[in-house]
Design a protein around this motif. Structure first.
Motif, mmCIF file in Angstrom:
data_model
loop_
_atom_site.group_PDB
_atom_site.id
_atom_site.type_symbol
_atom_site.label_atom_id
_atom_site.label_comp_id
_atom_site.label_asym_id
_atom_site.label_seq_id
_atom_site.Cartn_x
_atom_site.Cartn_y
_atom_site.Cartn_z
ATOM 1 N N GLY A 208 0.729 -1.301 0.012
ATOM 2 C CA GLY A 208 0.197 -0.227 0.112
ATOM 3 C C GLY A 208 0.995 1.235 -0.202
ATOM 4 N N ILE A 209 1.773 1.294 0.775
ATOM 5 C CA ILE A 209 2.711 2.606 0.730
ATOM 6 C C ILE A 209 3.394 2.459 -0.397
ATOM 7 C CG2 ILE A 209 4.765 3.097 1.765
ATOM 8 C CD1 ILE A 209 4.172 2.058 4.436
ATOM 9 N N ALA A 210 4.077 1.665 -1.033
ATOM 10 C CA ALA A 210 4.603 1.641 -2.313
ATOM 11 C C ALA A 210 3.882 2.245 -3.428
ATOM 12 C CB ALA A 210 5.163 0.134 -2.924
ATOM 13 N N LEU A 211 2.530 1.779 -3.500
ATOM 14 C CA LEU A 211 1.318 2.167 -4.337
ATOM 15 C C LEU A 211 1.144 3.805 -4.384
ATOM 16 C CD1 LEU A 211 -1.121 -0.869 -4.611
ATOM 17 C CD2 LEU A 211 0.502 0.137 -6.544
ATOM 18 N N CYS A 212 1.186 4.077 -2.898
ATOM 19 C CA CYS A 212 0.551 5.717 -2.617
ATOM 20 C C CYS A 212 1.824 6.448 -3.002
ATOM 21 C CB CYS A 212 0.448 5.705 -1.175
ATOM 22 S SG CYS A 212 -1.322 5.092 -0.969
ATOM 23 N N LEU A 213 3.037 5.955 -2.875
ATOM 24 C CA LEU A 213 4.249 6.745 -3.177
ATOM 25 C C LEU A 213 4.190 7.143 -4.815
ATOM 26 C CD1 LEU A 213 7.052 5.430 -0.952
ATOM 27 C CD2 LEU A 213 5.964 7.339 -0.792
ATOM 28 N N VAL A 214 3.865 5.971 -5.803
ATOM 29 C CA VAL A 214 4.029 6.078 -6.861
ATOM 30 C C VAL A 214 2.833 7.087 -7.422
ATOM 31 C CG1 VAL A 214 3.459 5.136 -8.973
ATOM 32 C CG2 VAL A 214 4.921 3.949 -7.570
ATOM 33 N N LEU A 215 1.476 7.097 -6.784
ATOM 34 C CA LEU A 215 0.514 7.945 -6.867
ATOM 35 C C LEU A 215 0.681 9.281 -6.618
ATOM 36 C CD1 LEU A 215 -2.558 5.719 -5.923
ATOM 37 C CD2 LEU A 215 -2.294 6.719 -8.055
ATOM 38 N N ALA A 216 1.426 9.482 -5.336
ATOM 39 C CA ALA A 216 1.562 10.849 -5.194
ATOM 40 C C ALA A 216 2.662 11.433 -6.135
ATOM 41 C CB ALA A 216 2.516 10.806 -3.725
ATOM 42 N N LEU A 217 3.521 10.910 -6.716
ATOM 43 C CA LEU A 217 4.302 11.491 -7.713
ATOM 44 C C LEU A 217 3.453 11.788 -8.863
ATOM 45 C CD1 LEU A 217 7.575 9.287 -7.741
ATOM 46 C CD2 LEU A 217 7.350 11.883 -6.759
ATOM 47 N N THR A 218 2.360 10.857 -9.193
ATOM 48 C CA THR A 218 1.628 11.345 -10.502
ATOM 49 C C THR A 218 0.506 12.500 -10.275
ATOM 50 O OG1 THR A 218 -0.143 9.741 -9.702
ATOM 51 C CG2 THR A 218 1.649 8.778 -11.018
ATOM 52 N N ILE A 219 0.482 12.997 -9.109
ATOM 53 C CA ILE A 219 -0.745 14.074 -8.628
ATOM 54 C C ILE A 219 0.388 15.182 -8.273
ATOM 55 C CG2 ILE A 219 -2.390 12.393 -8.135
ATOM 56 C CD1 ILE A 219 -1.888 13.778 -5.291
ATOM 57 N N SER A 220 1.507 14.922 -8.127
ATOM 58 C CA SER A 220 2.363 16.127 -7.641
ATOM 59 C C SER A 220 2.435 17.518 -8.555
ATOM 60 C CB SER A 220 3.823 15.714 -7.595
ATOM 61 O OG SER A 220 4.482 15.277 -8.678
ATOM 62 N N ALA A 245 -8.889 15.796 -2.621
ATOM 63 C CA ALA A 245 -9.285 14.525 -2.155
ATOM 64 C C ALA A 245 -8.366 13.417 -2.250
ATOM 65 C CB ALA A 245 -10.604 14.196 -2.794
ATOM 66 N N LEU A 246 -7.698 13.388 -3.492
ATOM 67 C CA LEU A 246 -6.661 12.010 -3.636
ATOM 68 C C LEU A 246 -5.435 12.498 -2.714
ATOM 69 C CD1 LEU A 246 -6.144 9.798 -5.387
ATOM 70 C CD2 LEU A 246 -5.230 11.080 -7.132
ATOM 71 N N THR A 247 -4.999 13.626 -2.685
ATOM 72 C CA THR A 247 -4.088 14.042 -1.669
ATOM 73 C C THR A 247 -4.274 13.475 -0.203
ATOM 74 O OG1 THR A 247 -3.256 15.791 -3.008
ATOM 75 C CG2 THR A 247 -2.398 15.741 -0.800
ATOM 76 N N LEU A 248 -5.636 13.813 0.103
ATOM 77 C CA LEU A 248 -5.965 13.237 1.649
ATOM 78 C C LEU A 248 -5.972 11.733 1.724
ATOM 79 C CD1 LEU A 248 -8.973 15.787 2.444
ATOM 80 C CD2 LEU A 248 -6.752 15.496 3.659
ATOM 81 N N VAL A 249 -6.398 11.097 0.561
ATOM 82 C CA VAL A 249 -6.400 9.738 0.829
ATOM 83 C C VAL A 249 -5.057 9.280 0.906
ATOM 84 C CG1 VAL A 249 -6.911 7.674 -0.567
ATOM 85 C CG2 VAL A 249 -8.478 9.309 -0.483
ATOM 86 N N LEU A 250 -3.960 9.842 0.135
ATOM 87 C CA LEU A 250 -2.556 9.334 -0.018
ATOM 88 C C LEU A 250 -1.963 9.639 1.425
ATOM 89 C CD1 LEU A 250 -1.531 10.443 -3.708
ATOM 90 C CD2 LEU A 250 -1.934 8.196 -2.747
ATOM 91 N N ILE A 251 -2.249 10.827 2.014
ATOM 92 C CA ILE A 251 -1.804 11.071 3.290
ATOM 93 C C ILE A 251 -2.129 10.178 4.425
ATOM 94 C CG2 ILE A 251 -1.615 12.721 5.349
ATOM 95 C CD1 ILE A 251 -2.247 14.942 2.895
ATOM 96 N N THR A 252 -3.543 9.578 4.062
ATOM 97 C CA THR A 252 -4.125 8.607 5.226
ATOM 98 C C THR A 252 -3.680 7.452 4.927
ATOM 99 O OG1 THR A 252 -6.355 10.044 5.105
ATOM 100 C CG2 THR A 252 -6.164 7.791 5.710
ATOM 101 N N VAL A 253 -3.417 6.845 3.889
ATOM 102 C CA VAL A 253 -2.959 5.564 3.756
ATOM 103 C C VAL A 253 -1.258 5.537 4.033
ATOM 104 C CG1 VAL A 253 -2.516 3.784 2.142
ATOM 105 C CG2 VAL A 253 -4.652 5.206 2.040
ATOM 106 N N LEU A 254 -0.673 6.599 3.746
ATOM 107 C CA LEU A 254 1.123 6.504 3.980
ATOM 108 C C LEU A 254 0.960 6.515 5.213
ATOM 109 C CD1 LEU A 254 2.161 8.916 1.114
ATOM 110 C CD2 LEU A 254 2.713 6.511 1.325
ATOM 111 N N CYS A 255 0.498 7.639 5.922
ATOM 112 C CA CYS A 255 0.909 7.878 7.629
ATOM 113 C C CYS A 255 0.029 6.689 8.276
ATOM 114 C CB CYS A 255 0.385 9.293 7.912
ATOM 115 S SG CYS A 255 0.379 9.551 9.654
ATOM 116 N N GLY A 256 -1.041 6.329 7.802
ATOM 117 C CA GLY A 256 -1.936 5.126 8.559
ATOM 118 C C GLY A 256 -1.087 4.016 8.511
ATOM 119 N N ALA A 257 -0.835 3.542 7.461
ATOM 120 C CA ALA A 257 0.075 2.241 7.357
ATOM 121 C C ALA A 257 1.402 2.402 7.971
ATOM 122 C CB ALA A 257 0.435 1.909 5.769
ATOM 123 N N ALA A 258 1.999 3.362 7.874
ATOM 124 C CA ALA A 258 3.632 3.627 8.624
ATOM 125 C C ALA A 258 3.145 3.642 10.157
ATOM 126 C CB ALA A 258 3.979 4.831 7.959
#
Lengths: 341, 336
Positions: A208-220, A245-258
């Motif tokens: 989940g973290i790896a996918l979100c990191l990639v997604l974060a770059l795509t919306i950067s 909204a997408l940024t919030l989702v990414l922050i949640t998953v990244l921080c939540g998983a970590a």
């Protein structure tokens, strides 16, 4: 090429070479720190044996088992958690346009802590696997609540997150004080550490973290426009609501998983984006890339230090990052002034 | 038990502090013919440097901490007790019924003492089974205004023998207590004789269950600790000592990194590990057993790793169950 890309890409293109060099340097540093972390620990393993453990593994050799089955997965975990927290920090600071924002400001950490407390109180969060699930669920629910209430503006978002953090913290504290068992379960979880966590099933959170990191770059790039203000972003053709909204989702998953896998390690998300901000030169994509590299470097270095700092045993890495992070933040401000923030 | 099965607890603060940083109090008693205001005969009971005038034959006793199981098993005239979750799994039906029936006048922590409930119980003696440093969490003046207070707690786990004797002595049930003690000593002597040849010259190591594996550590216990003291009575020798000895239980146990498993237990001829009273393996121990390093240990390869239940016993009655568990676990050693 869209209208959105043009104003963002041109300066980025001009800076790509000077920015790529420090990024490459960061990657080399990351590799060095990662390899060094394989050789550091309570049990002495020679550098040669570390290499043999990696390339000529024997399950009956204790040194090889320590390197391959304890230190290597722990280094992978530190890399993933460091990258996730640092990227989440960069995202929340960009989204909230607040240099003091860190991933926990969305209530994610408080949500995880509250969920762990409730789970322990119900007797359903005794094992680390159970705690992982409770922490993720708590993170997601807290972030959803904050997003629902504070979605209209960055300031409202931060205030909502701060308020929810205070409320959940108070409720959780009350529950813990009423039940010593719950208190014990929580207190071991609440000090962020990587020790022993590498033995848990981590495939799902790390994926989940790896996918979100990639997604974060795509919306950067959209975030790059958004950092100039919502009106400017709209004028540049960015879908503000969708990007937020997408940024919030990414922050949640990244921080939540970590947080779920390692417990709360707050300083990484705050300090790393500041340390690399000058390198990024105002570019959100570069800010994210540098953060994703320096976050793991910081956490791996802190985790390695945590293993040998005290003769009596390991220090939780969250304490080491706090000791490192505070002076680093002060140094950054003194060296570069408030502009660094 | 509770404290040992669930990482880090046992009254997270009170008991942990109790066993890590405090000392037991020497006590002595002497009969006297004095009387208190109510006309009840009293005697002088010495706890450390303090002499306490207590009833010669207490009729209403409040017990907390380690005094709870001792005084329940010795049939002391209890009128109130603290919660003692760690001991619940070891209680038989009769003991559990007595435990459940008695009013709870304090929680697991010393700071959870309910002074009003103690006063309502109208005790003529209060026996606190907590060490002196933990008394800082208790308003002793308030307690002493209710009834004479005897406070004795263990410094290291194996001191439960002396401490429980003092509890029983203060509560006037030493006779019952000594019967249990004699039964234990006889059983231990019998097992020591039975295993004398089998255990001769063997170096033992023990993995305890008090710890938090999320920190990547395990509990290594030496002579005098919870997991080892009863087995010592049978003749097992848990050699070695902590690398960095500390006060209290830190003088007989340590929490090395899991990486140091082979450094710590590699030289042990026999390894024992704590399990729950139902035989299940606590999470803290299971994490060790699942490690590849564990499987590489010489003792494990030779199938000389044995579970031991009831290692948290703090009374002779409970320790009898520990001896039974040890007898069952050590049986394969008779074939060596």
């Amino acid at each position: 090429m869209t209208a959105v890309d043009r104003p963002v890409e041109r300066p980025a293109g001009r800076r790509s070479l000077p920015q790529a060099a420090p990024l490459l340097g960061g990657l080399v540093l990351l590799a060095v720190v990662a390899v060094l972390s394989l050789g550091v620990g309570a049990h002495q393993v020679s550098p040669g044996e570390v290499l043999r453990a990696l390339f000529d593994y024997h399950a009956g050799d204790d040194d090889h088992v320590i390197v391959r089955d304890i230190r290597l997965p722990r280094a992978v975990l530190a890399t993933a958690v460091g990258a996730a927290l640092a990227a989440a920090g960069a995202l929340i600071q960009t989204l909230a346009r607040n240099p003091l924002a860190e991933p926990g400001v969305l209530g994610v950490t408080a949500g995880a802590g509250f969920a762990i407390t409730v789970g322990a109180g119900l007797g359903l969060a005794a094992g680390q696997g159970g705690q992982l699930l409770w922490a993720i669920a708590g993170s997601v629910l807290a972030a959803l609540l904050v997003a629902a209430v504070g979605r209209t503006s960055p300031l409202r978002l931060v205030l909502t997150g701060t308020a929810l953090t205070a409320v959940l913290g108070g409720l959780a504290l009350g529950l813990r004080l009423m039940d010593p068992e719950t208190f014990d379960t929580y207190r071991f979880w609440s000090v962020g550490t990587l020790a022993g966590r590498e033995q848990e099933p981590l495939t799902l959170p790390l994926t989940g973290i790896a996918l979100c990191l990639v997604l974060a770059l795509t919306i950067s790039r959209g975030l790059n426009a958004l950092s100039l203000g919502e009106n400017v972003a709209r004028a540049l053709g960015v879908s503000v609501a969708r990007t937020q909204a997408l940024t919030l989702v990414l922050i949640t998953v990244l921080c939540g998983a970590a947080t779920a896998v390692a417990g709360p390690i707050l300083f990484v998300g705050l300090i790393v984006p500041h340390l690399v901000r000058r390198l990024a030169q105002g570019s959100v994509p570069w800010l994210l890339l540098h953060s994703m590299v320096l976050g793991p470097v910081l956490l791996l270095a802190a985790d390695s230090a945590a293993r040998v700092l005290l003769p009596t045993g390991e220090v939780p890495v969250a304490i080491v990052t706090a000791f490192l992070g505070g002076p680093m933040l002060i140094w950054t401000v003194r060296k570069y002034g408030a502009g660094a923030l | 038990m509770f404290a040992r099965r669930i990482p880090g607890l046992a009254g997270a603060v009170a008991l942990a502090v109790a066993l890590t940083s405090c000392g037991s109090s020497d006590s002595d008693s002497s009969a006297g013919d004095a009387s208190d205001k109510s006309g009840q005969k009293t005697r002088e009971f010495t706890v450390g440097d303090e002499k306490v005038s207590i009833p010669a034959d207490p009729e209403r006793v409040v017990a907390t901490g380690y005094a709870v199981p001792t005084l329940i098993q010795a049939d002391a005239p209890l009128v109130g007790i603290s919660s003692w979750k760690r001991g619940e799994p070891m209680m038989d039906g009769e003991e559990k019924a007595a435990y459940d029936k008695l009013p709870k006048v304090a929680g697991e922590l010393a700071s959870e003492t309910n002074y009003e409930a103690i006063a309502e119980a109208e005790p003529d003696l209060i026996v606190l089974g907590v060490p002196v440093p933990v008394l800082g969490d208790i308003d002793m003046d308030r307690l002493k205004s209710i009834a004479p207070v005897v406070a004795v707690g263990p410094m290291v786990p194996s001191e439960w023998r002396e401490v429980s004797r003092q509890h029983a002595d203060a509560a006037g049930v030493l006779d019952t207590y000594e019967k249990a003690e004699d039964a234990y000593d006889a059983k231990a002597a019998e097992l020591k004789k039975k295993y004398a040849d089998a255990l001769d010259g063997l170096k033992f190591g023990h993995v305890g269950s008090y710890g938090d594996t999320s920190k990547g550590t395990f509990q290594r216990e030496f002579n005098g600790s919870w997991g080892t003291n009863a087995a010592q009575d049978v003749g097992a020798d848990y050699v070695g000592k902590p690398k960095e000895p500390g006060p209290g239980s830190r003088s007989v146990s340590e929490y090395p990194s899991l990486e140091e498993l082979s450094d710590s237990l590699g030289a042990s001829d026999v390894i024992t590990y704590s399990v729950n009273t139902d035989g299940s393996v606590p999470d803290a121990v299971q994490a060790v057993l699942d490690s590849k390093l564990w499987k590489n240990l010489p003792a494990v390869k030779k199938q000389r790793a044995f579970p031991v239940a009831f290692t948290e016993a703090a009374t002779y009655g409970d320790a009898m169950k520990t001896l039974d568990a040890i007898d069952k676990s050590f049986a394969p050693l008779l074939d060596k």
